[in-house]
Design an enzyme around this catalytic site. Structure first.
Site, PDB file in Angstrom:
ATOM      1  N   GLY A 113       0.891  -1.442  -0.047  1.00 34.38           N
ATOM      2  CA  GLY A 113       0.116   0.067   0.033  1.00 34.38           C
ATOM      3  C   GLY A 113       0.757   1.203   0.123  1.00 34.38           C
ATOM      4  O   GLY A 113       1.685   1.515  -0.791  1.00 34.38           O
ATOM      5  N   ILE A 114       0.366   2.350   0.767  1.00 31.90           N
ATOM      6  CA  ILE A 114       0.795   3.475   0.930  1.00 31.90           C
ATOM      7  C   ILE A 114       2.459   3.525   1.408  1.00 31.90           C
ATOM      8  O   ILE A 114       3.065   4.316   0.634  1.00 31.90           O
ATOM      9  CB  ILE A 114      -0.041   4.342   1.841  1.00 31.90           C
ATOM     10  CG1 ILE A 114      -1.463   4.657   1.148  1.00 31.90           C
ATOM     11  CG2 ILE A 114       0.557   5.951   2.052  1.00 31.90           C
ATOM     12  CD1 ILE A 114      -2.593   5.298   2.098  1.00 31.90           C
ATOM     13  N   TYR A 131     -12.665   2.489  13.868  1.00 27.74           N
ATOM     14  CA  TYR A 131     -11.542   2.911  13.407  1.00 27.74           C
ATOM     15  C   TYR A 131     -11.213   4.482  13.467  1.00 27.74           C
ATOM     16  O   TYR A 131     -10.240   4.929  13.648  1.00 27.74           O
ATOM     17  CB  TYR A 131     -11.328   2.447  11.734  1.00 27.74           C
ATOM     18  CG  TYR A 131     -10.387   2.981  10.892  1.00 27.74           C
ATOM     19  CD1 TYR A 131      -9.296   2.512  10.695  1.00 27.74           C
ATOM     20  CD2 TYR A 131     -10.965   4.043  10.030  1.00 27.74           C
ATOM     21  CE1 TYR A 131      -8.114   2.966  10.092  1.00 27.74           C
ATOM     22  CE2 TYR A 131      -9.924   4.631   9.075  1.00 27.74           C
ATOM     23  CZ  TYR A 131      -8.726   4.153   8.967  1.00 27.74           C
ATOM     24  OH  TYR A 131      -7.699   4.747   8.102  1.00 27.74           O
TER      25      TYR A 131
HETATM   26  P1  NAD Z   1      -2.187  -1.612   3.723  1.00 31.30           P
HETATM   27  O1  NAD Z   1      -3.043  -2.564   4.595  1.00 31.30           O
HETATM   28  O2  NAD Z   1      -1.833  -1.807   2.372  1.00 31.30           O
HETATM   29  O3  NAD Z   1      -0.790  -1.061   4.603  1.00 31.30           O
HETATM   30  C1  NAD Z   1      -0.772  -1.093   5.870  1.00 31.30           C
HETATM   31  C2  NAD Z   1       0.517  -1.725   6.313  1.00 31.30           C
HETATM   32  O4  NAD Z   1       0.502  -1.705   7.800  1.00 31.30           O
HETATM   33  C3  NAD Z   1       0.480  -3.124   5.915  1.00 31.30           C
HETATM   34  O5  NAD Z   1       1.710  -3.334   5.049  1.00 31.30           O
HETATM   35  C4  NAD Z   1       0.646  -3.869   7.247  1.00 31.30           C
HETATM   36  O6  NAD Z   1       1.150  -5.057   7.393  1.00 31.30           O
HETATM   37  C5  NAD Z   1       1.305  -2.770   8.209  1.00 31.30           C
HETATM   38  N1  NAD Z   1       1.122  -3.212   9.642  1.00 31.30           N
HETATM   39  C6  NAD Z   1      -0.180  -3.441  10.218  1.00 31.30           C
HETATM   40  N2  NAD Z   1       0.134  -3.582  11.322  1.00 31.30           N
HETATM   41  C7  NAD Z   1       1.300  -3.419  11.640  1.00 31.30           C
HETATM   42  C8  NAD Z   1       2.114  -3.518  12.997  1.00 31.30           C
HETATM   43  N3  NAD Z   1       1.882  -3.848  13.995  1.00 31.30           N
HETATM   44  N4  NAD Z   1       3.402  -3.012  12.531  1.00 31.30           N
HETATM   45  C9  NAD Z   1       3.832  -2.685  11.632  1.00 31.30           C
HETATM   46  N5  NAD Z   1       3.158  -2.647  10.485  1.00 31.30           N
HETATM   47  C10 NAD Z   1       1.857  -3.046  10.505  1.00 31.30           C
HETATM   48  O7  NAD Z   1      -3.160  -0.245   3.728  1.00 31.30           O
HETATM   49  P2  NAD Z   1      -2.954   1.328   3.533  1.00 31.30           P
HETATM   50  O8  NAD Z   1      -3.872   1.711   2.779  1.00 31.30           O
HETATM   51  O9  NAD Z   1      -1.623   1.398   2.573  1.00 31.30           O
HETATM   52  O10 NAD Z   1      -2.543   1.710   4.786  1.00 31.30           O
HETATM   53  C11 NAD Z   1      -1.694   2.855   5.207  1.00 31.30           C
HETATM   54  C12 NAD Z   1      -2.234   3.768   6.139  1.00 31.30           C
HETATM   55  O11 NAD Z   1      -3.027   4.809   5.367  1.00 31.30           O
HETATM   56  C13 NAD Z   1      -3.041   3.233   7.469  1.00 31.30           C
HETATM   57  O12 NAD Z   1      -2.664   3.742   8.529  1.00 31.30           O
HETATM   58  C14 NAD Z   1      -4.563   3.514   7.056  1.00 31.30           C
HETATM   59  O13 NAD Z   1      -5.515   3.900   8.229  1.00 31.30           O
HETATM   60  C15 NAD Z   1      -4.375   5.020   6.049  1.00 31.30           C
HETATM   61  N6  NAD Z   1      -5.207   5.230   5.422  1.00 31.30           N
HETATM   62  C16 NAD Z   1      -5.910   4.437   4.493  1.00 31.30           C
HETATM   63  C17 NAD Z   1      -6.832   4.578   3.559  1.00 31.30           C
HETATM   64  C18 NAD Z   1      -7.312   3.620   2.523  1.00 31.30           C
HETATM   65  O14 NAD Z   1      -8.484   3.922   2.013  1.00 31.30           O
HETATM   66  N7  NAD Z   1      -6.527   2.870   2.134  1.00 31.30           N
HETATM   67  C19 NAD Z   1      -7.622   5.929   3.554  1.00 31.30           C
HETATM   68  C20 NAD Z   1      -6.935   6.964   4.739  1.00 31.30           C
HETATM   69  C21 NAD Z   1      -5.925   6.488   5.525  1.00 31.30           C
END
Ligand code: NAD
Length: 313
Positions: A13-14, A153
């Site tokens: 992801g991000i 969340y």
């Molecule tokens: P994603 O699930 O692809 O990435 C999240 C990452 O965090 C994963 O690689 C996961 O393994 C890791 N992670 C989870 N628990 C962990 C831990 N205990 N220690 C270390 N790593 C851990 O999703 P994403 O969309 O890339 O999310 C990244 C951030 O962006 C998050 O904080 C999420 O809340 C935020 N976000 C996402 C969205 C969306 O719509 N996807 C929107 C707004 C904000």
């Protein structure tokens, strides 16, 4: 010299996209320490990083939920020197509150809230000593406005926003910057993981009406919104790069202009009625007519409710 950037949650992801974008910086301004819970999941990142891997990008294991792991990781960084900390790791949780067990709720807070606190607590003292540093936190529009069936969340992101609002004041005295990035929906595994969890849900403790509102009204609208308004993780990475390269980084950074009316409504009516009623109408009256909802949101965006965002370009 090169700036040391440590990023959490880089296996997908991000986080993965930020790590790659910074590591591939043309002027090689960044030394990226991309961290993830389980290094066995490194392949996607390593492949995307290409030549940068082993040069401007290195990997370290880090679980934001473990004191031990966080300490070990930061101690293994040369002189514990981190210029920019990017708190990206996070998990989602969706569904009627009655049917979610307390353990699952606590896990969300342990990652999204205490995970960030744990990282900042470990890294901030060195930044304060050096009178330099930048802490970035991946928040969400849901850190500013509650969204139906995302209760826990949203609460975890609000908690983090409150923490950062408080910390930011003190850090300013030490010349340490703090910024939050607030994306709307982003197409990552986040969405997929949540939908998989939802498919497995059995809704113990929730009545039939609530389950119906969740499954038949909320979920389809949410899917449409994701499709119509979602950004790519690359977009969010570009916004993040802009924030860390800004001479005067902003504290709050919305990334999606289509979502700014939601935030504007909240500040336009301090009683909260406008937000609650608008969301009620969007879900229960316009929800099934998603194209109308979209046009309303797009109209609002063109009006005085438009607010400044950070754009990827
Ligand atoms: P994603 O699930 O692809 O990435 C999240 C990452 O965090 C994963 O690689 C996961 O393994 C890791 N992670 C989870 N628990 C962990 C831990 N205990 N220690 C270390 N790593 C851990 O999703 P994403 O969309 O890339 O999310 C990244 C951030 O962006 C998050 O904080 C999420 O809340 C935020 N976000 C996402 C969205 C969306 O719509 N996807 C929107 C707004 C904000």
């Amino acid at each position: 010299g090169q700036k040391v950037v440590l990023i959490t949650g880089c296996s997908s992801g991000i986080g993965l996209r930020i790590a790659v974008l910074l590591a591939k910086d043309e002027k090689k301004r960044y030394h990226v320490i991309a961290t993830m819970r389980d290094l066995k999941k490194k392949d996607k990142l390593v492949e995307a990083a290409g030549d940068a891997y082993g040069k401007t990008l290195m990997l370290l294991p880090l679980d934001v939920c473990s004191d031990e792991s966080v300490k070990q990781c930061i101690n293994s960084v040369k002189d514990r020197h981190i210029d920019i900390l990017i708190n990206n790791a996070g998990v989602g949780l969706l569904g009627p509150v009655e049917s979610i067990c307390m353990e699952d709720m606590k896990r969300v807070f342990e990652t999204n809230f205490f995970g960030v606190v744990r990282m900042i607590k470990e890294v901030m003292p060195d930044m304060k000593k050096r009178r330099a540093g930048h802490i970035v936190v991946m928040s969400s529009v849901m850190g500013l406005q509650g969204v139906v069936f995302n209760d826990i969340y949203t609460a975890s992101k609000f908690a983090m926003e409150g923490f950062c609002e408080s910390m930011g004041v003190q850090l300013l005295k030490f010349n340490v910057h703090l910024s939050m990035i607030e994306p709307g929906p982003v197409h990552t595994e986040f969405e997929t993981k949540m939908m998989e969890d939802v498919a497995k849900m059995e809704y113990p403790g929730a009545d039939a009406d609530t389950v119906r509102y969740f499954k038949d009204v909320y979920l389809p609208s949410s899917k449409d919104i994701f499709e119509a308004m979602g950004q790519t993780p690359e977009d969010i990475a570009k916004c993040t790069k802009k924030v860390i390269e800004s001479r005067n980084p902003r504290f709050r950074n919305l990334t999606n202009s289509l979502y700014t009316p939601i935030v504007a409504m909240k500040y336009a009516d301090e009683t909260g009625g406008l937000s609650v009623n608008t969301f009620y109408n969007l879900l229960f009256n316009f929800g099934p007519l998603m194209h109308i909802t979209m046009s309303i949101l797009k109209c609002l965006t063109c009006s005085c409710l438009r607010r400044r965002t950070i754009s990827p370009n």
